[in-house]
Motif scaffolding. Structure first.
Motif, mmCIF file in Angstrom:
data_model
loop_
_atom_site.group_PDB
_atom_site.id
_atom_site.type_symbol
_atom_site.label_atom_id
_atom_site.label_comp_id
_atom_site.label_asym_id
_atom_site.label_seq_id
_atom_site.Cartn_x
_atom_site.Cartn_y
_atom_site.Cartn_z
ATOM 1 N N ILE A 116 -1.884 -4.657 0.229
ATOM 2 C CA ILE A 116 -1.511 -3.139 0.058
ATOM 3 C C ILE A 116 -0.284 -3.443 1.030
ATOM 4 C CG2 ILE A 116 -2.828 -2.077 -0.810
ATOM 5 C CD1 ILE A 116 -3.669 0.151 1.099
ATOM 6 N N PRO A 118 3.063 -4.010 2.851
ATOM 7 C CA PRO A 118 4.713 -4.808 2.028
ATOM 8 C C PRO A 118 4.468 -6.089 2.563
ATOM 9 C CG PRO A 118 5.459 -2.758 3.538
ATOM 10 C CD PRO A 118 3.701 -3.609 3.431
ATOM 11 N N HIS A 355 12.498 2.103 2.273
ATOM 12 C CA HIS A 355 11.083 0.997 1.966
ATOM 13 C C HIS A 355 10.134 1.824 2.272
ATOM 14 C CE1 HIS A 355 13.821 -2.609 0.846
ATOM 15 N NE2 HIS A 355 14.562 -2.322 2.172
ATOM 16 N N ARG A 358 8.978 4.547 -0.555
ATOM 17 C CA ARG A 358 7.876 3.624 -1.533
ATOM 18 C C ARG A 358 7.255 3.209 -0.681
ATOM 19 N NH1 ARG A 358 14.049 2.511 -1.942
ATOM 20 N NH2 ARG A 358 13.414 0.820 -0.198
ATOM 21 N N HIS A 359 6.855 2.542 -0.004
ATOM 22 C CA HIS A 359 5.232 2.042 0.962
ATOM 23 C C HIS A 359 4.471 3.128 0.395
ATOM 24 C CE1 HIS A 359 2.367 0.255 2.405
ATOM 25 N NE2 HIS A 359 2.153 0.260 3.549
ATOM 26 N N ASN A 361 4.527 6.109 -0.989
ATOM 27 C CA ASN A 361 5.232 6.784 -1.938
ATOM 28 C C ASN A 361 3.643 5.607 -3.211
ATOM 29 O OD1 ASN A 361 6.065 8.702 -2.375
ATOM 30 N ND2 ASN A 361 7.763 7.588 -2.945
ATOM 31 N N ARG A 362 3.469 4.449 -2.829
ATOM 32 C CA ARG A 362 2.397 3.267 -3.471
ATOM 33 C C ARG A 362 1.219 3.481 -2.751
ATOM 34 N NH1 ARG A 362 6.854 0.115 -2.886
ATOM 35 N NH2 ARG A 362 6.462 -0.935 -1.459
ATOM 36 N N ASN A 365 -0.781 6.260 -4.459
ATOM 37 C CA ASN A 365 -0.946 5.777 -5.590
ATOM 38 C C ASN A 365 -2.614 4.968 -5.694
ATOM 39 O OD1 ASN A 365 0.625 7.702 -7.116
ATOM 40 N ND2 ASN A 365 2.548 5.964 -6.771
ATOM 41 N N TYR A 366 -2.110 4.345 -5.042
ATOM 42 C CA TYR A 366 -3.389 3.156 -4.535
ATOM 43 C C TYR A 366 -4.454 4.038 -3.501
ATOM 44 C CZ TYR A 366 -5.946 -0.457 -2.752
ATOM 45 O OH TYR A 366 -6.989 -1.743 -2.087
#
Length: 462
Positions: A116, A118, A355, A358-359, A361-362, A365-366
């Motif tokens: 996970i 980036p 970035h 966005r990271h 947010n990912r 969710n993860y």
């Protein structure tokens, strides 16, 4: 006469090899303290080397204190009482670890999964910095960190945490441990610090190592009680109100204002607000920080990128009240920033280009998906009637109470034998024996594909 075989000296020069031979004999006691070494001329003739070789070897031994010279008498061996002989030396080998975690499941670990991180974007950003910031990379960073990074952190805190701060209030450091040491120097040793009980053990270790006067302050269901601070005469309290570790308690707004009132009563009162994983709140909106509602300049806000990026990226920051920031630059600006320019510019560009947001947010969710998988595995298993799970929405760990006649120690040992490492809540308390069979379940590094197997093995332990 001393004699050495100088035919197989490896890559050493003759004098270096001779120096090592004599030094070894001195340390082993083969040449006794006070014993006179051979004169240079006959010694060189006996060894078949030049006088210069012997002189250079003796010179090295003298410079390190192994021998000394007496005018017109020669060279003598120093009495090295404090140097242990080889027989006395501890032959026990230091066990080196690879750093890899070999547990099936380690619920105490805060390691970040490589899947996970980036990497592609991070590498691209690093290349961009190397290409566009070559001159800046060679200039020493200001004591508080690169201004560009502090500006981007300030903008992020404004957007994400509604905090209105100046970049100059932000101090960058390699880990929160280093920043704590700066805070202690800034506030002085004549104040009394308070730590949450239960709480993060490393903070207490830092205070102990710096000879700081501190005391544990018990928590109730809402967090730290200001009345306890008054009773124990605490001056500076360290808290994590948005997501307490390890209990997961979220401090209600009423208690927050009570604490701000306590801080405002006395000039030397301060609150250290640790907001270490606020970005990873999985349920509802982020809780407002104490700093964002403080009007008295009494909050020292702390956060880190180790939870959102990687535990191996040692980059943290603190936001000082303006008055303390001025004091910091007056008294502690001689400290160099402990994070390299390259890392700072890379992170700065990573935030500036969107970035980081966005990271996060990912990540949410993860972790939400992983949490649902874990909770579902527990709830659909026959273990469900033997456990109780709570405080699961505030971060990447939850508490699990195990209903069992087995002792906490037996359950931990049973789990260990199955390759599962459990972290009991009781270990985070100071002198408290009431919280038996409640466990802190950090699932950030857990393998989702092995959840059912983990639950099944855990079932066998209780």
């Amino acid at each position: 006469m001393l004699t050495y075989n100088l035919t197989n000296i490896g890559s050493d020069s003759l004098y270096e090899y001779l120096y090592k031979c004599i030094k070894k004999d001195i340390i082993l006691g083969n040449i006794k303290p006070g014993e006179r070494l051979p004169s240079k001329r006959p010694f060189s003739k006996n060894l078949g080397v030049s006088i210069i070789t012997v002189e250079n070897a003796y010179s090295l031994l003298m410079s390190e204190g192994f021998i000394y010279s007496l005018p017109k008498k020669g060279f003598y061996v120093t009495d090295l009482k404090n140097i242990p002989s080889k027989k006395q030396m501890n032959k026990e080998k230091v066990i080196l670890t690879s750093g890899h975690n070999h547990y099936l499941a380690d619920f105490s670990s805060n390691q970040t999964e490589s899947d996970i991180f980036p990497f592609t974007t991070w590498i691209k950003t690093m290349k961009e910095v190397l290409r566009n910031n070559q001159e800046e990379l060679m200039i020493n960073s200001p004591c508080g960190g690169i201004l560009e990074l502090r500006k981007n952190i300030a903008n992020f805190l404004k957007d994400f945490r509604d905090m209105n701060i100046k970049p100059e209030q932000i101090i960058i450091g390699a880990g929160t441990e280093y920043l704590y040491s700066l805070i202690i120097q800034l506030l002085g040793n004549d104040v009394k610090y308070g730590l949450e009980n239960p709480g993060y053990p490393k903070t207490a270790q830092i205070y102990k190592s710096m000879n700081v006067d501190f005391e544990y302050v018990d928590m109730d269901e809402y967090g730290i009680d200001p009345n306890e601070l008054e009773e124990k005469k605490i001056d500076v309290i360290h808290i994590s109100p948005s997501h307490h570790f390890p209990t997961g308690i979220v401090m209600p707004i009423s208690r927050r204002y009570e604490l701000l009132g306590w801080a405002n009563k006395v000039e030397k009162h301060y609150i250290i607000e640790d907001d270490y994983d606020s970005e990873l709140r999985l349920g509802g909106k982020p809780i407002p920080t104490l700093q964002s509602i403080d009007v008295s300049d009494k909050i020292i806000y702390m956060n880190t990128f180790t939870k959102t990026l990687s535990s191996t990226i040692r980059m943290s920051y603190m936001v000082l009240p303006e008055s303390l920031a001025d004091e910091y630059y007056k008294r502690l600006s001689f400290y160099s920033c402990t994070v390299s320019n390259f890392e700072q510019y890379t992170l700065s560009r990573f935030i500036e280009n969107g970035h980081f947001e966005r990271h996060i947010n990912r990540l949410r969710n993860y972790y939400l998906k992983k949490q649902n998988t874990i909770l579902n595995a527990f709830q659909t298993s026959s273990i469900n009637n033997k456990i109780e799970i709570y405080n699961e929405t505030t971060g990447v760990h939850f508490l699990m109470k195990i209903k069992s006649e087995k002792t906490e120690k037996d359950i931990i040992n049973n789990a260990f034998s199955k390759g599962i490492k459990l972290s009991p809540l009781s270990q985070y308390y100071k002198n408290n024996e009431e919280n038996k069979n409640i466990y802190v379940m950090n699932y950030s590094s857990l393998d989702s594909e092995k959840i059912e197997l983990i639950v099944e093995k855990l079932k066998q332990c209780i």
